[in-house]
Write an enzyme that holds these catalytic residues in place. Structure first.
Site, PDB file in Angstrom:
ATOM      1  N   HIS A 283      44.910  34.977  54.039  1.00  0.00           N
ATOM      2  CA  HIS A 283      46.075  34.320  53.416  1.00  0.00           C
ATOM      3  C   HIS A 283      46.484  33.045  54.161  1.00  0.00           C
ATOM      4  O   HIS A 283      47.439  33.081  54.946  1.00  0.00           O
ATOM      5  CB  HIS A 283      47.276  35.267  53.452  1.00  0.00           C
ATOM      6  CG  HIS A 283      47.200  36.417  52.522  1.00  0.00           C
ATOM      7  ND1 HIS A 283      47.766  36.427  51.279  1.00  0.00           N
ATOM      8  CD2 HIS A 283      46.604  37.627  52.655  1.00  0.00           C
ATOM      9  CE1 HIS A 283      47.549  37.583  50.676  1.00  0.00           C
ATOM     10  NE2 HIS A 283      46.838  38.334  51.503  1.00  0.00           N
TER      11      HIS A 283
ATOM     12  N   GLU B  39      48.205  30.679  53.127  1.00  0.00           N
ATOM     13  CA  GLU B  39      49.568  30.265  52.727  1.00  0.00           C
ATOM     14  C   GLU B  39      50.633  30.943  53.574  1.00  0.00           C
ATOM     15  O   GLU B  39      51.799  30.588  53.504  1.00  0.00           O
ATOM     16  CB  GLU B  39      49.779  30.544  51.229  1.00  0.00           C
ATOM     17  CG  GLU B  39      49.978  32.004  50.824  1.00  0.00           C
ATOM     18  CD  GLU B  39      48.689  32.842  50.904  1.00  0.00           C
ATOM     19  OE1 GLU B  39      47.642  32.310  51.299  1.00  0.00           O
ATOM     20  OE2 GLU B  39      48.764  34.044  50.590  1.00  0.00           O
TER      21      GLU B  39
ATOM     22  N   ILE C 227      45.516  40.978  54.986  1.00  0.00           N
ATOM     23  CA  ILE C 227      46.435  42.039  54.564  1.00  0.00           C
ATOM     24  C   ILE C 227      45.737  42.915  53.528  1.00  0.00           C
ATOM     25  O   ILE C 227      45.450  42.445  52.423  1.00  0.00           O
ATOM     26  CB  ILE C 227      47.727  41.447  53.956  1.00  0.00           C
ATOM     27  CG1 ILE C 227      48.404  40.506  54.966  1.00  0.00           C
ATOM     28  CG2 ILE C 227      48.683  42.560  53.530  1.00  0.00           C
ATOM     29  CD1 ILE C 227      49.555  39.714  54.397  1.00  0.00           C
ATOM     30  N   ARG C 228      45.460  44.142  53.897  1.00  0.00           N
ATOM     31  CA  ARG C 228      44.681  45.037  53.017  1.00  0.00           C
ATOM     32  C   ARG C 228      43.573  44.234  52.337  1.00  0.00           C
ATOM     33  O   ARG C 228      43.394  44.259  51.111  1.00  0.00           O
ATOM     34  CB  ARG C 228      45.580  45.696  51.970  1.00  0.00           C
ATOM     35  CG  ARG C 228      46.708  46.505  52.568  1.00  0.00           C
ATOM     36  CD  ARG C 228      47.112  47.648  51.683  1.00  0.00           C
ATOM     37  NE  ARG C 228      46.022  48.613  51.612  1.00  0.00           N
ATOM     38  CZ  ARG C 228      45.840  49.459  50.602  1.00  0.00           C
ATOM     39  NH1 ARG C 228      46.648  49.451  49.569  1.00  0.00           N
ATOM     40  NH2 ARG C 228      44.851  50.310  50.611  1.00  0.00           N
TER      41      ARG C 228
ATOM     42  N   CYS D 117      42.380  36.408  48.854  1.00  0.00           N
ATOM     43  CA  CYS D 117      42.559  37.854  48.932  1.00  0.00           C
ATOM     44  C   CYS D 117      42.411  38.503  47.553  1.00  0.00           C
ATOM     45  O   CYS D 117      41.315  38.511  47.015  1.00  0.00           O
ATOM     46  CB  CYS D 117      43.886  38.183  49.614  1.00  0.00           C
ATOM     47  SG  CYS D 117      43.852  39.817  50.338  1.00  0.00           S
TER      48      CYS D 117
ATOM     49  N   ARG E 299      36.895  45.849  47.914  1.00  0.00           N
ATOM     50  CA  ARG E 299      38.357  45.846  48.079  1.00  0.00           C
ATOM     51  C   ARG E 299      38.750  46.698  49.274  1.00  0.00           C
ATOM     52  O   ARG E 299      38.041  47.627  49.639  1.00  0.00           O
ATOM     53  CB  ARG E 299      39.036  46.421  46.837  1.00  0.00           C
ATOM     54  CG  ARG E 299      38.968  45.524  45.639  1.00  0.00           C
ATOM     55  CD  ARG E 299      39.690  46.165  44.468  1.00  0.00           C
ATOM     56  NE  ARG E 299      41.093  46.376  44.756  1.00  0.00           N
ATOM     57  CZ  ARG E 299      41.875  47.258  44.114  1.00  0.00           C
ATOM     58  NH1 ARG E 299      41.378  48.001  43.164  1.00  0.00           N
ATOM     59  NH2 ARG E 299      43.137  47.374  44.443  1.00  0.00           N
TER      60      ARG E 299
ATOM     61  N   GLY F 291      47.837  39.517  46.323  1.00  0.00           N
ATOM     62  CA  GLY F 291      48.785  40.416  45.672  1.00  0.00           C
ATOM     63  C   GLY F 291      48.081  41.723  45.441  1.00  0.00           C
ATOM     64  O   GLY F 291      47.373  42.212  46.317  1.00  0.00           O
ATOM     65  N   GLU F 292      48.196  42.249  44.253  1.00  0.00           N
ATOM     66  CA  GLU F 292      47.514  43.511  43.936  1.00  0.00           C
ATOM     67  C   GLU F 292      46.596  43.208  42.754  1.00  0.00           C
ATOM     68  O   GLU F 292      47.050  42.944  41.646  1.00  0.00           O
ATOM     69  CB  GLU F 292      48.570  44.561  43.595  1.00  0.00           C
ATOM     70  CG  GLU F 292      48.224  45.934  44.134  1.00  0.00           C
ATOM     71  CD  GLU F 292      47.039  46.523  43.375  1.00  0.00           C
ATOM     72  OE1 GLU F 292      46.054  46.944  44.028  1.00  0.00           O
ATOM     73  OE2 GLU F 292      47.087  46.539  42.145  1.00  0.00           O
ATOM     74  N   SER F 293      45.308  43.250  43.017  1.00  0.00           N
ATOM     75  CA  SER F 293      44.382  42.715  42.018  1.00  0.00           C
ATOM     76  C   SER F 293      44.415  43.472  40.691  1.00  0.00           C
ATOM     77  O   SER F 293      44.356  42.852  39.626  1.00  0.00           O
ATOM     78  CB  SER F 293      42.964  42.654  42.584  1.00  0.00           C
ATOM     79  OG  SER F 293      42.552  43.919  43.026  1.00  0.00           O
TER      80      SER F 293
END
Ligand code: GLN
Length: 351
Positions: free
Chosen positions: A172, A174, A135-136, A79, A106, A47-49
């Site tokens: 990821h 999942e 992803i990023r 991630c 990051r 997600g967005e840490s």
């Protein structure tokens, strides 16, 4: 029955939960400290840490998770989750849980290649490559001595690692249909903390006369072997037996780790890349602080003179691979208690 929690503050927690449920594993979304009660393992999703950390702070979950991580709750960060687990970030950002001895950068792949997919070799999962979605994504820039690297990019940079009950992946799983990493986490990492064998799935009984050891008084065993499967076995099996395990594939870094960490026992392979185990053993013995540390060769190397060569190099004893797990523990206990260990022939596990 084992329940795996999935931190559900932000990010792709639903995909993790659905994957676990598809495997027949009970999964619960975790938003409060109370949701953590009754979970035997936790997944922190991508997600967005910075957002996840903010929400952890405002919900009061951050301190609770820090404490549960210190107490040994198995946690897998994917991630952004990996960023949260790290002890160190390369940039100004403050580390969150500070649970795992890794340095993480990051957004390591820059804007142009924000996202990519690649097939990774992950030896602990078998021979089939793992299709990994980045992803990023962050990258692991450095690992401490207790961390086992499980997968690397072709350029050698680590993207998956394990430290005891903690697992980190930069990608990821999942978002694919490959359940192997979820199985590895549930069956082996969480399973081990619950007391079942990591390699065969059957229950491991802790040495009943001792009970669980306090982390501070667990004997430390350093395993130097260039076979990742052997290291994986040593780590998972011996940790289940109550030892603290450090691993490295490289003899010279083994010497550095030994100097820093002063292990109680060193298990040393003979046929290492670069300097042989005999050379490494001699160098270890040159270190004043390691002059009396028990060093046991664990080797497929066989020769009538093996024992004599090993002793001349300064070894305490020799075991043949594959070592019977019980014999391995018996020998570690013998050398820990300063007893003479059996000759290689007697210690040999295979017929
Ligand atoms: N770049 C994100 C971060 O720094 C992580 C991306 C992800 O989890 N897919 O938090």
């Amino acid at each position: 029955m084992t329940t795996i929690g999935v931190l559900a503050l932000q990010g792709d927690f639903r995909e993790h939960r659905e994957m676990l449920e598809g495997m027949g594993v009970l999964a619960g979304e975790v938003r409060t400290a109370r949701d953590l009660d009754g979970v035997q393992g936790l997944i922190i999703p991508g997600g967005e840490s910075t957002t996840i950390v903010k929400l952890l702070r405002t919900s009061g979950l951050l301190e609770v998770l820090q404490r549960r991580a210190r107490e040994g709750l198995p946690i897998w960060g994917t991630c952004a989750g990996m960023i949260l687990l790290a002890n160190r970030l390369d940039e100004a950002g403050l580390p969150a849980l500070q649970a795992m001895d890794i340095t993480v950068r990051r957004n390591a792949f820059g804007r142009q290649v924000d996202s990519f997919e690649t097939d990774l070799a992950i030896p602990i999962l078998g021979n089939d490559p793992f299709h990994a979605v980045f992803i990023r994504a962050p990258i692991i820039e450095a690992v401490g001595p207790g961390v086992e690297v499980l997968a690397r990019l072709p350029d050698g940079r680590p993207v998956a690692a394990r430290q005891g009950p903690l697992l980190a992946t930069a990608f990821h799983p999942e978002l694919t249909r490959d359940t192997r990493l979820h199985r590895f986490f549930v069956e082996q990492i969480v399973g081990q903390s619950q007391g079942s064998c990591l390699t065969c799935g059957t229950p491991i009984e802790r040495r009943s006369h001792e009970g669980p050891r306090e982390a501070a008084c667990r004997p430390t065993v350093l395993c130097i072997d260039d076979d990742p499967l052997v290291l994986h076995f040593d780590r998972t099996f011996l940790e289940g037996q109550g030892y603290r395990i450090l691993v490295t594939e490289d003899g010279l870094s083994g010497i550095e780790i030994a100097k820093q960490e002063r292990p109680d026992v060193i298990l040393l392979d003979v046929m290492l890349r670069g300097l042989s185990g005999f050379d490494i053993c001699r160098k270890l013995r040159e270190e004043h602080a390691l002059a009396d540390t028990p060093i046991v060769f664990l080797t497929v190397f066989d020769s009538p003179n093996l024992r004599a060569i090993a002793r001349a190099a300064g070894a305490t004893g020799v075991l043949h691979k594959p070592a019977d797990p019980e014999m391995l523990v018996a020998v570690i206990e013998q050398v820990l208690h300063g007893k003479i260990i059996p000759s290689p022939r007697e210690s040999c596990s295979e017929p």
